[in-house]
Design a protein around this motif. Structure first.
Motif, PDB file in Angstrom:
ATOM      1  N   MET A  32       0.816  -1.216   0.000  1.00  0.00           N
ATOM      2  CA  MET A  32       0.000   0.000   0.000  1.00  0.00           C
ATOM      3  C   MET A  32       0.854   1.272   0.000  1.00  0.00           C
ATOM      4  O   MET A  32       0.403   2.329  -0.423  1.00  0.00           O
ATOM      5  N   SER A  49      -6.828 -11.827   0.984  1.00  0.00           N
ATOM      6  CA  SER A  49      -7.413 -11.775   2.327  1.00  0.00           C
ATOM      7  C   SER A  49      -8.597 -12.724   2.509  1.00  0.00           C
ATOM      8  O   SER A  49      -8.989 -12.999   3.638  1.00  0.00           O
ATOM      9  N   GLN A  99       0.187  -1.101  14.995  1.00  0.00           N
ATOM     10  CA  GLN A  99      -0.693  -1.073  13.817  1.00  0.00           C
ATOM     11  C   GLN A  99      -0.128  -1.929  12.696  1.00  0.00           C
ATOM     12  O   GLN A  99      -0.879  -2.606  11.988  1.00  0.00           O
TER      13      GLN A  99
ATOM     14  N   PRO C  17     -12.530  -0.744  -5.582  1.00  0.00           N
ATOM     15  CA  PRO C  17     -12.165  -1.651  -4.492  1.00  0.00           C
ATOM     16  C   PRO C  17     -10.835  -1.303  -3.830  1.00  0.00           C
ATOM     17  O   PRO C  17     -10.561  -1.742  -2.723  1.00  0.00           O
ATOM     18  N   PHE C  18     -10.012  -0.520  -4.526  1.00  0.00           N
ATOM     19  CA  PHE C  18      -8.706  -0.212  -3.947  1.00  0.00           C
ATOM     20  C   PHE C  18      -8.680   1.173  -3.312  1.00  0.00           C
ATOM     21  O   PHE C  18      -7.626   1.681  -2.975  1.00  0.00           O
ATOM     22  N   ARG C  20      -8.645   3.628  -0.430  1.00  0.00           N
ATOM     23  CA  ARG C  20      -8.125   3.387   0.911  1.00  0.00           C
ATOM     24  C   ARG C  20      -9.225   3.593   1.955  1.00  0.00           C
ATOM     25  O   ARG C  20     -10.068   4.486   1.816  1.00  0.00           O
ATOM     26  N   ASP C  23      -9.784   7.131   3.025  1.00  0.00           N
ATOM     27  CA  ASP C  23     -10.520   7.986   2.085  1.00  0.00           C
ATOM     28  C   ASP C  23     -12.014   7.654   2.093  1.00  0.00           C
ATOM     29  O   ASP C  23     -12.849   8.549   1.953  1.00  0.00           O
ATOM     30  N   VAL C  55      -5.080  -0.325  13.521  1.00  0.00           N
ATOM     31  CA  VAL C  55      -4.405  -0.475  12.220  1.00  0.00           C
ATOM     32  C   VAL C  55      -4.301   0.904  11.576  1.00  0.00           C
ATOM     33  O   VAL C  55      -4.994   1.833  11.975  1.00  0.00           O
ATOM     34  N   ASN C  56      -3.417   1.017  10.574  1.00  0.00           N
ATOM     35  CA  ASN C  56      -3.289   2.280   9.845  1.00  0.00           C
ATOM     36  C   ASN C  56      -4.261   2.279   8.666  1.00  0.00           C
ATOM     37  O   ASN C  56      -4.083   1.504   7.723  1.00  0.00           O
ATOM     38  N   CYS C  58      -4.553   4.211   6.280  1.00  0.00           N
ATOM     39  CA  CYS C  58      -3.995   4.645   4.991  1.00  0.00           C
ATOM     40  C   CYS C  58      -3.371   3.479   4.244  1.00  0.00           C
ATOM     41  O   CYS C  58      -2.987   3.612   3.096  1.00  0.00           O
ATOM     42  N   LEU C  59      -3.244   2.324   4.916  1.00  0.00           N
ATOM     43  CA  LEU C  59      -2.608   1.165   4.273  1.00  0.00           C
ATOM     44  C   LEU C  59      -3.612   0.056   3.997  1.00  0.00           C
ATOM     45  O   LEU C  59      -3.221  -1.092   3.763  1.00  0.00           O
ATOM     46  N   ILE C  60      -4.904   0.382   4.050  1.00  0.00           N
ATOM     47  CA  ILE C  60      -5.896  -0.670   3.886  1.00  0.00           C
ATOM     48  C   ILE C  60      -6.844  -0.346   2.739  1.00  0.00           C
ATOM     49  O   ILE C  60      -7.551   0.660   2.793  1.00  0.00           O
ATOM     50  N   PRO C  61      -6.827  -1.173   1.701  1.00  0.00           N
ATOM     51  CA  PRO C  61      -7.808  -0.961   0.635  1.00  0.00           C
ATOM     52  C   PRO C  61      -9.161  -1.463   1.116  1.00  0.00           C
ATOM     53  O   PRO C  61      -9.249  -2.462   1.829  1.00  0.00           O
ATOM     54  N   CYS C  63     -11.380  -3.082  -0.182  1.00  0.00           N
ATOM     55  CA  CYS C  63     -11.765  -4.449  -0.554  1.00  0.00           C
ATOM     56  C   CYS C  63     -11.390  -5.458   0.525  1.00  0.00           C
ATOM     57  O   CYS C  63     -11.908  -6.567   0.553  1.00  0.00           O
ATOM     58  N   GLN C  64     -10.490  -5.065   1.432  1.00  0.00           N
ATOM     59  CA  GLN C  64     -10.052  -6.018   2.459  1.00  0.00           C
ATOM     60  C   GLN C  64     -10.887  -5.968   3.736  1.00  0.00           C
ATOM     61  O   GLN C  64     -10.567  -6.650   4.700  1.00  0.00           O
ATOM     62  N   ASN C  66     -14.338  -6.343   3.955  1.00  0.00           N
ATOM     63  CA  ASN C  66     -15.679  -6.918   3.868  1.00  0.00           C
ATOM     64  C   ASN C  66     -16.000  -7.674   5.155  1.00  0.00           C
ATOM     65  O   ASN C  66     -15.213  -8.508   5.595  1.00  0.00           O
TER      66      ASN C  66
END
Lengths: 279, 739, 159
Positions: A32, A49, A99, C17-18, C20, C23, C55-56, C58-61, C63-64, C66
């Motif tokens: 990312m 995932s 995190q 899906p990507f 963040r 956002d 978790v951060n 800004c590093l999670i799309p 789509c992950q 759900n």
């Protein structure tokens, strides 16, 4: 940007075979960052995932199986790993902040193949076996042989890391240590990372020794020259110093934005010395 | 119960704690496009051409170059030398050349890949040394932007007569403010032609002044509003002028609101930093350890344009002799131009650079004289009646001796020094230990006649609804100014803290109370509000006979007094007739008052890895009066950690004139695990002209830790590092060389 | 379509899906309490909880996530009625400029729920993934200790 979202292993391997240029996505803590920097625009992503089975950690007759998608936090807190593989626990604890530990996975970490991967020296001294799988094949590679260079692995097209196998040594080591030297006390990228296990026999003779360093070469390095020299010899100051002279044959540190070649070499030497001397 | 001296809860705290506070990027702006900046990639060159390449749908975007500027192409500050957009020549990497706006943020960034600039390279001077060698000429005939000299007595003669002398070159690097909220600005034009700017900033009236020449607008047609601001530390003092000008140019051409939010990489690479400096410091003492001669030469790297460098240099010069008396002093200082992004305001503003040399030099004097550095300091500290290098006589409020005594006692300095010396002799010890001291002064408010020129104004109103309202352009940037000013006003009026409100920091609603800089908000703006509160109280008393005791009574009084609008009293800064400073000769009262501080650092150096671990910090700081002790303590501890970062971790790496570690992953600021426990004591030697005796607070903590760290490392390793940051790499290398 | 809960409210997302998570929270749901400081998982200003873990974002799309349970700072308290942890931060000086505060609170609230140890060392380790440039961290550590029911020993000493 295309995202493939397989629901299980078969689905994932099939999709990966058909889209060999796809970027597999595990916890996303490295990938990312590239996406945010605009480096993955128009690429295809294989989001793993949905592969719930791949995040399992389980005890096996010989040791422990860590699914590729197990997070650093899950590894760090797993009772069997805490009991038998303390170096891996210590290394997971130094990866990023909480995190990152909650999100980053062991398989993703290996596939990313950073020279500064904090867990790799621990995995290397445990002689971890990396299990890979593709649509038509399964392979097993020792951890220190899976890396081909900076950010490069020997994974083939369509091949994914399924998990890591750790085998409990027949005898517990007499001494073990993990030490990360980073840019600050936490959340740091390492300048050098050390892991070691030592088995001492009668009269301080080295029965076996396993040493590894990270961040001092394009890939994690088992210190074979140093280990060979030590094995079978009585562990005294003279032996240690002569073994340390072989260190430049095992590692190739460089100058970069975070540290210097000289520093990495000297501190690596100091870390090994203090471990062997039991200080 | 009085509010002053109490840990009153932060006025804006609940909103910040719940996510309700709106920072610039949080504010929804209907129809806004996203603005991005095209920047030069070379340190010094003629710009031959700017080409917008095929492959990007340029019809969807708005593009601005220097040719679109309606007025003067400058970022007005002290001078007009810095262009808003580089035209014929670029003088540093990352200099803005063109602007692009697009409805979609990622498309706006994508467009940057389709802009090509053709250059004709010119010679570049990238460091102080290259500038002095005139590798390229950027300014005048010698690259010197500004120079100062302070001369008192005859330093050369005194140096010859001194018992022991030392001569050391000290170096300090850039430092990045690293506020956690990157810079950002929103701009639009109202129907009546008013230019509006809303953003993350410290000095709204600086922006009003900077926009006038660019757009040829009168002051009343420019409106600047501060959004909740996520840290500044000086970094949002002058740079917002630039981003405001850019957003406004795009807004003008696109005829719609523009949002410009820097990402971290851009923010770190392009915005101002602390000035790197080289300080050659020569000092002489007599047999009694009395400081008898100081000869100091300061050179600071200003970067490619002037920005605030003369003022930074001035503060550096005025603090260069440290908080000590010395009869014969010669200080020469220059700031020079280099082909690097301009440096600017950062907490401490020139003083940390020169105080690093002044303080650490005591370790060398101690080595030369075999008198310990604490004793040497004690023999030379300023006290009431002492004369500073400018000839200023300190008349009141000098708590330095007390600060030093408190720190020496609380840290058990002497005992620890002895214990550490024994520990360091042990061959098998895993670490070396050291404790180090420093003491500093820091002028409160603007330098010299600065406050006189500013003529700041601040108002206090009673509203129709029966609330007291502070009207000042003092920006809350985390330092607690809202609470501090409210506490001053509450006690001046004799009413509860909860009765005080603050007007939005909007130039249409608040007078120009001067910039939020220089440790001046509490002392100067607070002082104006204190006076305005007395006026308002007298006016209320004149009408009501009995001052309102309850909110109901106040509301009743307000109905009568503020029926036609708020009852407002405004105070303007007035020159204190007994404070005189000559800007030409640099003689006289450089500051109305000074804060004082002492600090001890206890640390360990790992003998295996050479990593430095700061175990504890003790500090005592004389700030006149702690209006809100919790907030003052927060300022001191936060500033201390920034300075520990500067001393040990933070190192902007420059390559070909550009910072290459411009990300939080590689520009290393301290985490909670790097931060030591801190013991803070507030010393209160009141200043007669400060509200309730208050002096400046914010910058002093930045001045003091670095030399104390180096002194502690000297005890631990036997090595004196005249250059920071002292990294494990530098310790390892120095030890290797010593062998 | 992706389905998940944010602050106990069911949400769906059918955009890219990507995109963040940060956002999606800020732009699609108007939850601007979550801040962006570095966009590389270093500063922790964007910390939220996923299934109770910090978790951060800004590093999670998106789509992950759900089926996941997301919690942001807006789930804690409101200015008029603060969560006890927020109240501790207010009283101990744990917030200054405030930009790191929402992320800091989310890391701290996970620690509180897990029955974290009140020693300063343990609190510092828990918060090491959240950078603060204002406070020097001590008043933040004190705030968390206070929320854990320990009275901080530090505090100013005027002379």
């Amino acid at each position: 940007m295309k995202v493939l979202t397989p629901r299980d292993e078969r689905d994932a391997l099939r999709l990966y075979r058909r889209n060999p240029d796809a970027f597999p996505l595990a916890g996303g803590t490295d990938l990312m960052v590239l996406w945010n920097a605009g480096l993955l625009n128009k690429k295809t992503i294989l989001d793993l995932s949905g592969l719930r089975d791949w995040s399992r950690i389980r005890e096996t007759p010989k040791g422990v199986w860590i699914g590729a998608l197990a997070t650093h936090a899950e590894i760090r807190t797993h009772p069997a790993i805490r009991e038998r593989f303390p170096l891996l626990v210590d290394s997971c604890r130094t990866v990023g902040g909480r995190q990152i530990q909650n999100r980053g996975t062991l398989g993703g970490n290996i596939a990313n193949a950073s020279p500064a991967g904090d867990t790799f020296p621990a995995l290397a001294v445990y002689a971890a076996l990396v299990h890979t799988v593709s649509d038509n094949d399964r392979r097993v590679m020792p951890i220190d042989e899976i890396f081909a260079g900076v950010k490069k692995t020997h994974l083939k097209a369509g091949e994914l890391i399924e998990g890591v196998e750790l085998q409990t040594p027949p005898n517990p080591p007499s001494r073990w240590r993990f030490r990360k030297v980073g840019t600050r006390a936490a959340q740091a990228i390492s300048k050098t990372v050390f892991a070691g296990q030592l088995w001492l026999g009668k009269d301080k003779v080295v029965d076996d020794v396993k040493l590894a360093l990270g961040s001092v070469a394009p890939t994690v390095k088992r210190l074979r020259h140093v280990e060979t020299h030590l094995t079978g010899r009585a562990l005294d100051g003279k032996t240690i110093e002569s073994a340390l002279r072989l260190l430049p044959g095992d590692i190739h540190p460089i100058d970069d934005i975070r540290s210097t070649r000289e520093y990495r070499l000297q501190v690596s030497r100091n870390l090994i010395r203090s471990f062997l001397m039991g200080r | 119960m009085p509010a002053v001296g109490q840990d009153k809860l932060r006025k804006e705290g609940p909103k910040k704690l719940t996510g309700a506070a709106l920072y610039v990027d949080d504010i929804p702006v209907k129809g806004a496009w996203h603005g991005v900046t095209v920047r030069s990639t070379v340190p010094h060159a003629r710009i031959k051409d700017i080409r917008f390449l095929k492959g990007f749908p340029w019809k969807q975007a708005v593009v601005v170059t220097a040719a679109d500027i309606p007025g003067i192409n400058c970022v007005r500050l002290i001078e007009d030398d810095q262009p808003l957009l580089a035209d014929a020549i670029t003088r540093h990497v990352h200099e803005p050349v063109a602007l692009i706006a697009h409805p979609d943020r990622s498309a706006a960034y994508e467009s940057l890949k389709f802009v090509e600039i053709e250059y004709e390279a010119l010679p570049a001077a990238l460091t102080i040394e290259e500038s002095l060698r005139k590798k390229a000429i950027l300014r005048g005939s010698d690259n010197v932007f500004k120079q100062f000299r302070i001369k008192k007595g005859d330093a050369a003669k005194a140096m010859k007569k001194a018992w022991k002398t030392v001569d050391t070159v000290f170096r300090v690097p850039h430092q990045e403010q690293a506020y956690i909220e990157p810079q950002g600005m929103v701009s639009w034009f109202e129907k009546d032609g008013t230019l509006v700017l809303l953003g993350s900033l410290q000095c709204p009236y600086y922006i009003v002044k900077a926009m006038q020449p660019i757009f040829g607008l009168p002051e009343e047609k420019i409106r600047v509003v501060q959004a909740v601001t996520g840290g500044g530390f000086g970094g949002k003092e002058e740079y917002p002028n630039m981003i405001a000008g850019h957003a406004a140019l795009l807004a003008r051409k696109a005829k719609r609101p523009i949002k410009m939010i820097y990402d971290r990489h851009e923010d770190m690479a392009v915005t101002t930093k602390r000035h790197p400096a080289v300080v050659r410091h020569r000092a002489g003492i007599d047999r009694k350890g009395k400081l008898v001669a100081l000869d100091i030469d300061v050179v600071m790297d200003a970067g490619a344009y002037l920005t605030l460098s003369p003022v930074v240099l001035s503060r550096g010069v005025l603090h260069a002799s440290g908080p000590y008396t010395c009869a014969d002093v010669d200080i020469r200082a220059r700031c020079v131009a280099t082909n690097t992004p301009p440096n600017g305001a950062y907490r401490g503003f020139g003083a940390p650079q020169t105080l690093f040399a002044a303080e650490l030099q005591w370790e060398n004097l101690s080595e030369a004289s075999k008198i310990d550095s604490l004793t040497l300091r004690e023999r030379n500290l300023v006290k009431i009646g002492s004369e500073l290098s400018t000839g200023q006589i300190l008349k009141e409020s000098v708590g330095l001796k007390k600060c030093l005594e408190v720190v020496v006692k609380r840290s058990a300095y002497a005992k620890r020094r002895k214990e550490h010396a024994l520990w360091n002799k042990k061959k098998t010890a895993p670490t070396w230990r050291g404790i180090g001291l420093a003491a500093v002064h820091h002028g409160s408010g603007f330098t010299g006649n600065g406050e006189v020129f500013l003529k700041s104004r601040a108002s206090l109103s009673l509203t129709k609804r029966g609330r007291f309202r502070i009207e000042a352009a003092a920006s809350e940037i985390g330092q607690g100014s809202m609470s501090t000013l409210s506490q001053i006003v509450a006690d001046a009026l004799g009413v509860p803290y909860e009765w005080i409100d603050l007007e939005v920091n909007d130039t249409r609603r608040v007078p120009d109370s001067g910039p939020t800089v220089a440790s001046r908000t509490c002392m100067v703006v607070g002082g104006l509000l204190h006076a305005a509160a007395r006026d308002l109280k007298a006016a209320i008393l004149a009408k009501t006979k009995k001052f309102p005791k309850t909110e109901t009574e106040l509301q009743a009084a307000a109905k009568a007094l503020a029926a036609k609008g708020p009852l407002r009293f405004t105070r303007r800064f007035e020159k204190n007739t007994d404070i005189e400073f000559d800007d030409k000769t640099y003689r006289g009262d450089a500051y109305g008052s000074y804060g004082y501080a002492a600090l001890a650092v206890d640390l360990e150096v790992d003998r295996t890895t050479y990593e430095v671990s700061v175990k504890k910090v003790w500090t005592a700081q004389d700030i006149g009066k702690a209006i809100n002790p919790k907030i003052v303590e927060g300022q001191i501890m936060g500033g201390t950690l920034q300075a520990l970062g500067w001393a040990l971790l933070e190192k902007p790496v420059y390559k070909n004139g550009a910072m290459i570690n411009n990300q939080l992953t590689n520009y290393i600021i301290p985490t909670a695990m790097d931060a030591p426990a801190m013991d803070v004591v507030l010393v209160e030697e009141p200043y007669s002209r400060g509200p309730f005796g208050a002096k400046g607070v914010g910058e002093m903590p930045m001045d003091i830790p670095a030399p104390a760290v180096c002194a502690a490392i000297r005890q631990a390793t036997g090595l004196l590092f005249p250059e920071i940051p002292v990294t494990p790499e530098s310790i390892a290398e120095a030890l290797r060389r010593k062998k | 379509m992706i389905r998940f809960t944010v602050n106990a409210k069911t949400r769906t997302f059918s955009g890219p899906p990507f995109k963040r998570l940060i956002d999606v929270l800020r732009e699609d749901f108007g939850l601007t309490g979550t801040k962006e400081g570095c966009s590389e998982g270093e500063c922790g200003a964007c910390s939220v909880l996923i299934d109770g873990k910090p978790v951060n974002s800004c590093l999670i799309p998106v789509c992950q996530i759900n089926g996941a349970k997301i919690e942001t700072v807006e789930s804690l308290g409101v200015p008029e009625k603060l969560h006890p942890l927020q109240d501790s931060f207010l009283r101990e000086g744990g917030t200054q400029c405030g930009i790191c505060t929402p992320g800091m609170l989310m890391s701290a609230v996970a620690y509180l729920r897990a029955g974290g140890d009140a020693s300063p060392e343990a609190i510092r380790e828990q918060l090491a993934g959240n950078l603060c440039r204002c406070t020097g961290y001590q008043q933040i550590v004190d705030s968390v200790a206070r929320a854990l029911g320990t009275k901080p020993k530090t505090g100013s000493k005027a002379k």
